[in-house]
Design a protein around this motif. Sequence first.
Motif, PDB file in Angstrom:
ATOM      1  N   UNK A 262      43.443-107.980 -57.379  1.00 59.13           N
ATOM      2  CA  UNK A 262      43.634-108.415 -55.312  1.00 59.13           C
ATOM      3  C   UNK A 262      41.862-108.757 -54.978  1.00 59.13           C
ATOM      4  N   UNK A 263      42.203-109.902 -54.252  1.00 57.94           N
ATOM      5  CA  UNK A 263      40.482-110.148 -53.797  1.00 57.94           C
ATOM      6  C   UNK A 263      40.022-108.900 -53.223  1.00 57.94           C
ATOM      7  N   UNK A 264      38.329-109.063 -53.489  1.00 59.44           N
ATOM      8  CA  UNK A 264      38.176-107.620 -53.525  1.00 59.44           C
ATOM      9  C   UNK A 264      37.203-108.414 -51.239  1.00 59.44           C
ATOM     10  N   UNK A 265      37.285-107.267 -50.395  1.00 56.12           N
ATOM     11  CA  UNK A 265      36.481-108.113 -48.940  1.00 56.12           C
ATOM     12  C   UNK A 265      35.668-107.711 -48.721  1.00 56.12           C
ATOM     13  N   UNK A 266      35.502-105.858 -49.562  1.00 55.99           N
ATOM     14  CA  UNK A 266      34.465-104.746 -49.075  1.00 55.99           C
ATOM     15  C   UNK A 266      33.237-105.352 -47.372  1.00 55.99           C
ATOM     16  N   UNK A 267      32.131-105.030 -48.607  1.00 56.73           N
ATOM     17  CA  UNK A 267      31.004-104.270 -46.926  1.00 56.73           C
ATOM     18  C   UNK A 267      29.670-105.480 -47.734  1.00 56.73           C
ATOM     19  N   UNK A 268      29.207-105.101 -46.572  1.00 53.15           N
ATOM     20  CA  UNK A 268      27.710-105.858 -46.898  1.00 53.15           C
ATOM     21  C   UNK A 268      27.281-105.565 -47.576  1.00 53.15           C
ATOM     22  N   UNK A 269      27.125-106.828 -48.232  1.00 53.07           N
ATOM     23  CA  UNK A 269      25.487-106.038 -50.099  1.00 53.07           C
ATOM     24  C   UNK A 269      24.018-106.676 -49.218  1.00 53.07           C
ATOM     25  N   UNK A 270      23.361-105.843 -49.401  1.00 54.60           N
ATOM     26  CA  UNK A 270      21.960-106.071 -49.228  1.00 54.60           C
ATOM     27  C   UNK A 270      21.554-106.746 -50.557  1.00 54.60           C
ATOM     28  N   UNK A 271      21.244-108.086 -51.643  1.00 56.22           N
ATOM     29  CA  UNK A 271      21.189-108.635 -52.823  1.00 56.22           C
ATOM     30  C   UNK A 271      19.444-108.091 -53.528  1.00 56.22           C
ATOM     31  N   UNK A 272      18.884-108.135 -51.710  1.00 54.97           N
ATOM     32  CA  UNK A 272      17.881-108.180 -52.617  1.00 54.97           C
ATOM     33  C   UNK A 272      16.988-106.577 -52.873  1.00 54.97           C
ATOM     34  N   UNK A 273      17.896-105.542 -52.308  1.00 58.44           N
ATOM     35  CA  UNK A 273      17.610-103.906 -52.553  1.00 58.44           C
ATOM     36  C   UNK A 273      18.647-104.004 -53.758  1.00 58.44           C
ATOM     37  N   UNK A 274      19.740-104.597 -54.515  1.00 63.54           N
ATOM     38  CA  UNK A 274      19.996-104.329 -55.465  1.00 63.54           C
ATOM     39  C   UNK A 274      19.698-105.232 -56.691  1.00 63.54           C
ATOM     40  N   UNK A 275      18.400-106.752 -56.481  1.00 66.26           N
ATOM     41  CA  UNK A 275      17.558-106.753 -57.476  1.00 66.26           C
ATOM     42  C   UNK A 275      16.987-105.546 -57.457  1.00 66.26           C
ATOM     43  N   UNK A 276      15.854-105.580 -56.491  1.00 64.42           N
ATOM     44  CA  UNK A 276      15.357-104.768 -56.682  1.00 64.42           C
ATOM     45  C   UNK A 276      15.248-103.081 -57.602  1.00 64.42           C
ATOM     46  N   UNK A 277      16.519-102.419 -56.916  1.00 63.74           N
ATOM     47  CA  UNK A 277      16.945-101.369 -58.118  1.00 63.74           C
ATOM     48  C   UNK A 277      17.467-101.622 -59.481  1.00 63.74           C
ATOM     49  N   UNK A 278      17.943-103.076 -59.810  1.00 61.55           N
ATOM     50  CA  UNK A 278      17.590-102.883 -61.103  1.00 61.55           C
ATOM     51  C   UNK A 278      16.790-103.008 -61.343  1.00 61.55           C
ATOM     52  N   UNK A 279      15.504-104.181 -60.693  1.00 66.40           N
ATOM     53  CA  UNK A 279      13.891-104.130 -61.726  1.00 66.40           C
ATOM     54  C   UNK A 279      13.706-102.504 -62.021  1.00 66.40           C
ATOM     55  N   UNK A 280      14.176-101.402 -61.186  1.00 64.84           N
ATOM     56  CA  UNK A 280      13.163-100.006 -61.106  1.00 64.84           C
ATOM     57  C   UNK A 280      14.394 -99.418 -62.609  1.00 64.84           C
ATOM     58  N   UNK A 281      15.673 -99.749 -62.539  1.00 61.89           N
ATOM     59  CA  UNK A 281      16.537 -99.377 -63.664  1.00 61.89           C
ATOM     60  C   UNK A 281      15.904 -99.614 -64.719  1.00 61.89           C
ATOM     61  N   UNK A 282      15.283-100.673 -64.899  1.00 58.79           N
ATOM     62  CA  UNK A 282      15.280-101.336 -65.812  1.00 58.79           C
ATOM     63  C   UNK A 282      13.396-101.243 -66.412  1.00 58.79           C
ATOM     64  N   UNK A 283      12.689-100.619 -65.162  1.00 58.15           N
ATOM     65  CA  UNK A 283      11.613-100.444 -65.850  1.00 58.15           C
ATOM     66  C   UNK A 283      11.099 -98.578 -66.239  1.00 58.15           C
ATOM     67  N   UNK A 284      12.893 -97.884 -65.586  1.00 60.68           N
ATOM     68  CA  UNK A 284      12.425 -96.610 -66.184  1.00 60.68           C
ATOM     69  C   UNK A 284      12.838 -96.647 -67.985  1.00 60.68           C
ATOM     70  N   UNK A 285      12.858 -97.573 -68.472  1.00 65.36           N
ATOM     71  CA  UNK A 285      13.625 -97.994 -70.083  1.00 65.36           C
ATOM     72  C   UNK A 285      13.012 -97.185 -70.898  1.00 65.36           C
ATOM     73  N   UNK A 286      12.889 -97.031 -71.509  1.00 66.67           N
ATOM     74  CA  UNK A 286      12.230 -96.789 -72.815  1.00 66.67           C
ATOM     75  C   UNK A 286      11.681 -97.845 -73.960  1.00 66.67           C
ATOM     76  N   UNK A 287      10.720 -98.125 -74.346  1.00 70.38           N
ATOM     77  CA  UNK A 287      10.247 -99.336 -75.270  1.00 70.38           C
ATOM     78  C   UNK A 287       9.672-100.505 -74.729  1.00 70.38           C
ATOM     79  N   UNK A 288       9.766-101.005 -75.475  1.00 71.53           N
ATOM     80  CA  UNK A 288       9.522-102.141 -75.416  1.00 71.53           C
ATOM     81  C   UNK A 288      10.494-103.375 -74.780  1.00 71.53           C
ATOM     82  N   UNK A 289       9.773-104.253 -74.086  1.00 72.74           N
ATOM     83  CA  UNK A 289      11.316-104.890 -73.419  1.00 72.74           C
ATOM     84  C   UNK A 289      10.472-106.254 -72.618  1.00 72.74           C
ATOM     85  N   UNK A 290      11.240-107.745 -73.092  1.00 69.59           N
ATOM     86  CA  UNK A 290      10.647-108.152 -72.353  1.00 69.59           C
ATOM     87  C   UNK A 290       9.451-108.451 -71.267  1.00 69.59           C
TER      88      UNK A 290
END
Length: 177
Positions: free
Chosen positions: A28-56
């Motif tokens: 079924x289609x999702x209607x959901x709630x408002x999502x702050x995409x800028x905050x989501x992108x910032x969270x993704x960035x933090x998750x990537x930065x927390x990884x160990x090892x070389x990365x682009x």
Amino acid sequence: QEMRRQAQRMTLIVQDLLELSRLEANDRAVHGAPIDVAALIAQLRQEIAARSGPQPALATQVDTAAGLMGDELQIHSAFRNLVDNAIQYTPPEGRVTLRWWQDAAGGHFTVTDTGVGIAPEHIPRLTERFYRADPARARETGGSGLGLAIVKHVLQRHGATLSIASVEGQGSSFSCH
């Protein structure tokens, strides 16, 4: 150590299968709630930065404060899968860019990389379960082969689409519209 690595890989496959199964069981289609995409992108960035090892290098570009309506956990999962793939297939000296923008057609999230790229004949099948454009490389980098299938189902449930552009040896661009 190898046994631990293989056990972790199997755990990820089971988790991805469960997530995909939940998405397919309720289409079924999702209607959901408002999502702050800028905050989501910032969270993704933090998750990537927390990884160990070389990365682009990771860059973000947020061109609008507009958000989305939807299921935040599902959208996070879809976006994370796209970012994970980009990082996985881009060498440490490369670059991955996350971009969020809006136009008359709606909101768009794009992950662009300078990675290995994908041959044109593979692009139509990339969102199939377990499909691998390069099975030999997939064994080296891990992954479940389910990430893009999850992305496709999440986007369908949100009334969105995925477009893929890629040039072998130059990189790829995955866009959620």
